[in-house]
Design a protein around this motif. Structure first.
Motif, PDB file in Angstrom:
ATOM      1  N   SER A 273      57.364  34.631  32.823  1.00  0.00           N
ATOM      2  CA  SER A 273      57.607  33.703  31.721  1.00  0.00           C
ATOM      3  C   SER A 273      56.335  32.972  31.296  1.00  0.00           C
ATOM      4  CB  SER A 273      58.684  32.684  32.119  1.00  0.00           C
ATOM      5  OG  SER A 273      58.254  31.909  33.231  1.00  0.00           O
ATOM      6  N   THR A 274      55.477  32.627  32.248  1.00  0.00           N
ATOM      7  CA  THR A 274      54.269  31.863  31.932  1.00  0.00           C
ATOM      8  C   THR A 274      53.240  32.707  31.191  1.00  0.00           C
ATOM      9  OG1 THR A 274      54.620  30.513  33.911  1.00  0.00           O
ATOM     10  CG2 THR A 274      52.456  30.409  32.889  1.00  0.00           C
ATOM     11  N   LEU A 275      53.095  33.967  31.615  1.00  0.00           N
ATOM     12  CA  LEU A 275      52.088  34.841  31.012  1.00  0.00           C
ATOM     13  C   LEU A 275      52.664  35.715  29.906  1.00  0.00           C
ATOM     14  CD1 LEU A 275      50.200  35.852  34.275  1.00  0.00           C
ATOM     15  CD2 LEU A 275      49.335  34.391  32.435  1.00  0.00           C
ATOM     16  N   LEU A 301      49.944  27.224  37.354  1.00  0.00           N
ATOM     17  CA  LEU A 301      49.980  26.760  35.971  1.00  0.00           C
ATOM     18  C   LEU A 301      48.651  26.128  35.578  1.00  0.00           C
ATOM     19  CD1 LEU A 301      51.963  26.619  33.596  1.00  0.00           C
ATOM     20  CD2 LEU A 301      52.569  24.318  34.352  1.00  0.00           C
ATOM     21  N   ARG A 302      48.055  25.368  36.478  1.00  0.00           N
ATOM     22  CA  ARG A 302      46.751  24.750  36.207  1.00  0.00           C
ATOM     23  C   ARG A 302      45.675  25.814  36.023  1.00  0.00           C
ATOM     24  NH1 ARG A 302      45.110  21.426  40.840  1.00  0.00           N
ATOM     25  NH2 ARG A 302      43.493  20.632  39.456  1.00  0.00           N
ATOM     26  N   LYS A 303      45.705  26.850  36.852  1.00  0.00           N
ATOM     27  CA  LYS A 303      44.716  27.929  36.731  1.00  0.00           C
ATOM     28  C   LYS A 303      44.892  28.670  35.411  1.00  0.00           C
ATOM     29  CE  LYS A 303      44.074  28.793  41.687  1.00  0.00           C
ATOM     30  NZ  LYS A 303      44.097  29.802  42.775  1.00  0.00           N
ATOM     31  N   ILE A 304      46.137  29.000  35.090  1.00  0.00           N
ATOM     32  CA  ILE A 304      46.409  29.723  33.849  1.00  0.00           C
ATOM     33  C   ILE A 304      45.994  28.878  32.648  1.00  0.00           C
ATOM     34  CG2 ILE A 304      48.256  30.642  32.387  1.00  0.00           C
ATOM     35  CD1 ILE A 304      49.715  31.412  35.025  1.00  0.00           C
ATOM     36  N   HIS A 305      46.313  27.596  32.688  1.00  0.00           N
ATOM     37  CA  HIS A 305      45.934  26.683  31.609  1.00  0.00           C
ATOM     38  C   HIS A 305      44.419  26.668  31.428  1.00  0.00           C
ATOM     39  CE1 HIS A 305      46.495  23.103  28.996  1.00  0.00           C
ATOM     40  NE2 HIS A 305      45.311  22.765  29.472  1.00  0.00           N
ATOM     41  N   GLU A 310      40.278  26.778  28.420  1.00  0.00           N
ATOM     42  CA  GLU A 310      38.841  26.511  28.613  1.00  0.00           C
ATOM     43  C   GLU A 310      38.010  27.792  28.577  1.00  0.00           C
ATOM     44  OE1 GLU A 310      37.165  23.780  28.868  1.00  0.00           O
ATOM     45  OE2 GLU A 310      38.738  22.289  28.998  1.00  0.00           O
ATOM     46  N   ALA A 311      38.458  28.826  29.288  1.00  0.00           N
ATOM     47  CA  ALA A 311      37.674  30.063  29.355  1.00  0.00           C
ATOM     48  C   ALA A 311      37.984  31.009  28.203  1.00  0.00           C
ATOM     49  CB  ALA A 311      37.922  30.754  30.693  1.00  0.00           C
ATOM     50  N   GLY A 312      39.022  30.689  27.427  1.00  0.00           N
ATOM     51  CA  GLY A 312      39.310  31.474  26.227  1.00  0.00           C
ATOM     52  C   GLY A 312      39.897  32.844  26.487  1.00  0.00           C
ATOM     53  N   MET A 313      40.589  33.018  27.587  1.00  0.00           N
ATOM     54  CA  MET A 313      41.167  34.319  27.921  1.00  0.00           C
ATOM     55  C   MET A 313      42.576  34.453  27.360  1.00  0.00           C
ATOM     56  SD  MET A 313      40.004  34.782  31.898  1.00  0.00           S
ATOM     57  CE  MET A 313      38.267  34.933  32.347  1.00  0.00           C
TER      58      MET A 313
END
Length: 419
Positions: A273-275, A301-305, A310-313
């Motif tokens: 669901s998150t990705l 969730l923090r890593k994905i965010h 920030e990293a634009g992925m």
């Protein structure tokens, strides 16, 4: 009388060979107790003989009586405290601990950790204690460390053969002591009936002895499970889509040993669901790096965010490279992204070098190629990265680049930005 003399004489020699204040306190309490009609008090003994502060003594005494919740209090007291009607048995135990070189502070720490050691049979634990020093060559600090995690095994079984096996298996007493911190019961498990069959089973599934040792250094409890349960875990690990031949299989085994089937199902649903990906895509991602499953939803969730904002992925990019989620956010992802932005703004990093490639580089190589070689052109970068890689990052869901990078003037371009 002759039997009693034979029993007490070695204890006296052990205590007198290496005087210790704790032994003398125990002797004084013993004589005062025998001279009075007052009943023996473990709490008082822990203060007077072991040097524990009253509050800690009270807590330790309570812990001793709470050791077995399955038995009635009366039955438990009869079983565990038959040797504590007076101070004689605890005195003998303290004398043995002092006799192998433990200091007053060491003994106080050991007793506070395992007060039931005071009711152990001196006859049983005396040769086991001496074997730690004389047979296995443990130093006094090592004996103290062993007792902090292995005193229960010492008083319940002959630890010698098991120590010999595990020291050989893990490579050193230091490695074993480290492992015992997370699995105190490992020395209480029968080697022939449980440990060896589990090792044989793991080898049947393609793991080498070295693999098993590495696996158990992460979760030594795996060796203590019944062979039937270990086989079930192996099947679950394979069910994650990780083949036995894969180098990730041993990590998959550790993962399923730590988390339930329900937890695995929830994490797969969360990642999907998150990705925004399919079940098959999530399954493939997990098969590549199963160690992300035990992570909390908040941390993922923090890593994905961070990777997206920030990293634009793109989410699909992350799904195809799930190892990104296994890296530490504070110690690797954020600091390296900051370094990348600084070097790009200074024109010191090729545009072809992407963030994923930078993240994958080993720490030593990264510092050599992207930090040390720019000491002159970007003063302070090394110190900033060293500080950043210790993990100083806000815990909230939003992220900004580490504050230490704000000091860099990048030809009019700030190294930081906010949402």
């Amino acid at each position: 009388m002759l039997l009693l003399r034979r029993h007490l004489l070695p204890l006296h020699r052990a205590a007198s060979s290496l005087p210790s204040p704790i032994y003398h306190r125990a002797w004084l309490l013993s004589t005062s107790t025998s001279a009075s009609t007052a009943p023996f008090s473990l709490e008082d003994y822990l203060v007077a003989a072991c040097g524990l502060p009253p509050a800690q003594a009270r807590k330790t005494a309570k812990k001793a009586f709470d050791e077995s919740s399955k038995r009635s209090q009366k039955a438990f007291e009869e079983l565990c405290w038959s040797r504590l009607k007076s101070a004689s048995n605890p005195d003998a135990v303290l004398a043995l601990l002092s006799g192998v070189g433990l200091s007053s502070a060491d003994i106080a720490a050991v007793v506070a950790r395992d007060p039931l050691l005071l009711r152990a049979s001196p006859k049983n634990i005396a040769p086991r204690l001496l074997a730690l020093r004389d047979r296995f060559g443990l130093s006094t600090p090592q004996i103290a460390r062993f007792l902090l995690v292995g005193s229960r095994a010492l008083r319940s079984c002959d630890v010698g053969p098991r120590l010999e096996f595990f020291i050989s298996f893990f490579g050193s007493i230091e490695q074993l002591l480290t492992i015992m911190k997370n699995s105190e019961s490992i020395l209480q498990v029968d080697v022939e009936r449980i440990i060896n069959p589990n090792i044989a089973l793991l080898r049947e599934w393609g793991l080498s002895v070295r693999d098993i040792a590495q696996l158990c250094s992460r979760n030594a409890r795996l060796l203590t499970f019944s062979p039937e349960r270990v086989k079930e875990l192996l099947l679950r690990a394979e069910g994650l889509g990780v083949p036995r031949s894969s180098r990730m299989f041993k990590y998959a085994v550790v993962v399923v040993a730590d988390i339930s089937k329900e937890k695995v199902a929830l994490m797969l649903k969360f990642l999907k669901s998150t990705l925004g990906c399919s079940e098959s895509e999530v399954a493939i991602a997990v098969s590549k790096i199963p160690t992300i499953l035990p992570l909390s939803e908040e941390l993922l969730l923090r890593k994905i965010h961070f990777l997206i904002k920030e990293a634009g992925m793109e989410p699909q990019y992350i799904v195809e490279r799930p190892v990104l989620l296994a890296h530490s956010l504070e110690k690797r992802l954020v600091p390296r992204h900051c370094v990348m932005k600084v070097l790009q703004a200074k024109g010191l990093l090729s545009s072809k070098m992407g963030f994923y490639s930078l993240v994958q580089i080993a720490e030593k190589t990264f510092k050599l190629k992207y930090i040390d070689c720019h000491k002159e052109s970007v003063p302070g970068l090394a110190d900033a990265y060293a500080t950043g890689s210790t993990g100083v990052v806000p815990s909230g869901i939003k992220f900004e680049h580490l504050k230490m990078f704000q000091s860099f003037s990048l030809d009019g371009v700030s190294a930081t930005h906010s949402h």
